[in-house]
Design an enzyme around this catalytic site. Sequence first.
Site, PDB file in Angstrom:
ATOM      1  N   ASP A  79      -9.767 -43.243   0.650  1.00 39.70           N
ATOM      2  CA  ASP A  79      -8.385 -43.151   0.179  1.00 39.70           C
ATOM      3  C   ASP A  79      -8.401 -42.163  -0.976  1.00 39.70           C
ATOM      4  O   ASP A  79      -8.933 -42.464  -2.052  1.00 39.70           O
ATOM      5  CB  ASP A  79      -7.882 -44.519  -0.274  1.00 39.70           C
ATOM      6  CG  ASP A  79      -6.435 -44.488  -0.760  1.00 39.70           C
ATOM      7  OD1 ASP A  79      -5.911 -43.380  -1.029  1.00 39.70           O
ATOM      8  OD2 ASP A  79      -5.828 -45.565  -0.909  1.00 39.70           O
ATOM      9  N   TYR A  98       8.117 -35.047  -1.385  1.00 39.82           N
ATOM     10  CA  TYR A  98       7.282 -34.073  -0.683  1.00 39.82           C
ATOM     11  C   TYR A  98       7.513 -32.665  -1.225  1.00 39.82           C
ATOM     12  O   TYR A  98       6.557 -31.909  -1.480  1.00 39.82           O
ATOM     13  CB  TYR A  98       7.595 -34.135   0.807  1.00 39.82           C
ATOM     14  CG  TYR A  98       6.676 -33.327   1.683  1.00 39.82           C
ATOM     15  CD1 TYR A  98       5.437 -33.817   2.068  1.00 39.82           C
ATOM     16  CD2 TYR A  98       7.066 -32.072   2.150  1.00 39.82           C
ATOM     17  CE1 TYR A  98       4.600 -33.066   2.889  1.00 39.82           C
ATOM     18  CE2 TYR A  98       6.234 -31.319   2.967  1.00 39.82           C
ATOM     19  CZ  TYR A  98       5.007 -31.822   3.331  1.00 39.82           C
ATOM     20  OH  TYR A  98       4.171 -31.072   4.145  1.00 39.82           O
ATOM     21  N   ALA A 126       8.741 -31.761  -4.199  1.00 32.85           N
ATOM     22  CA  ALA A 126       8.215 -31.658  -5.565  1.00 32.85           C
ATOM     23  C   ALA A 126       6.699 -31.489  -5.550  1.00 32.85           C
ATOM     24  O   ALA A 126       6.138 -30.703  -6.325  1.00 32.85           O
ATOM     25  CB  ALA A 126       8.604 -32.899  -6.371  1.00 32.85           C
ATOM     26  N   LYS A 132       4.784 -30.219  -3.094  1.00 34.03           N
ATOM     27  CA  LYS A 132       4.364 -28.930  -2.551  1.00 34.03           C
ATOM     28  C   LYS A 132       4.665 -27.777  -3.521  1.00 34.03           C
ATOM     29  O   LYS A 132       3.911 -26.807  -3.575  1.00 34.03           O
ATOM     30  CB  LYS A 132       5.018 -28.683  -1.190  1.00 34.03           C
ATOM     31  CG  LYS A 132       4.537 -29.643  -0.110  1.00 34.03           C
ATOM     32  CD  LYS A 132       3.016 -29.601   0.075  1.00 34.03           C
ATOM     33  CE  LYS A 132       2.549 -30.510   1.184  1.00 34.03           C
ATOM     34  NZ  LYS A 132       1.074 -30.482   1.373  1.00 34.03           N
TER      35      LYS A 132
END
Length: 314
Positions: A59, A151, A153, A155
């Site tokens: 993880d 997502y 923010a 990237k």
Amino acid sequence: MSRTVVVTGATSGIGRAAAREFAGRGDRLVLAARSRTTLAEVRGECEKIGAEVLAVPTDVTADGALEALTDAAVTRFGGVDVWVHTAAVMAYGRFEETPERVFEQVVRTDLLAAAGAARVALRHFRATGGGTLILTGSVLGHITAPFMSGYVASKWGLQGLARALQQEARETPGVNVCIVTPGSVDTPVYQQAANYLGRIGRPPLPITSPERVARAIVDCADRPRREVSVGRVNLVMRFGFTLLPGVYDVLVVPLMRIAGLTNRPVAPHEGTVFTPNPAGESVRGGWLPDLAQLARGVGELPASIGGAVRRRLR
């Protein structure tokens, strides 16, 4: 010459396609993902191709997990030459309606874990005299889309991180930092995403295959470059976002509702943001036709038609 390649997020989508592509090149693989069962499947796929594989259930958001992954790679293969980070999760929903813990876990997985992977990889590369780090960004690191705030923010942050690391790497000969930025890709991430919008998401057209992105990743390992864009309309979207922002903002919400969401209803759920779903993990998400199967079908068509005609004439 065979390399040792770490691939995180190796059980699905781009990561799984990249693992197969590196295996086909004869590289040694260290594969990491959360699902033990799917990771064992991918290991078997790559070993069948002929690769030597170490599978490490990981993880990437857990404390110390990336350091332990590096240690396992060094113990088994003596070091790491290429580190490919593809692990990512997604959530759909208006920003204020997306649970805070879900938003934060998306950022933790997609940005902070990528930073953690970069940290351990670059330290190892500096200590051993070189290596290549390949981050998986998105065209959404250059533009924005509604209902995917965590997502997007992440990237955008990853794009900035990659640029800063590239600047720092100029002082370290032999160390390369690359970012591959695909547009819409036929992976299961859309179905696996958390959803608080009421409709299942999908990749807007045009859609590229994960295998094409995987080939771009392997090419970066062979010939490191700062950034590689994969997608026919990525530059068009970036142009509109930058030079026509007013027009872009007027169009993007209705276009997202039409092209980026299906009509299939879905109740609010956390998707795979916190836990994996082995049943939903595969290379492709089913958004593109299987061209090989289609070609076989076309090839069999004359015989099928001929058989039908003969039966009709009997």
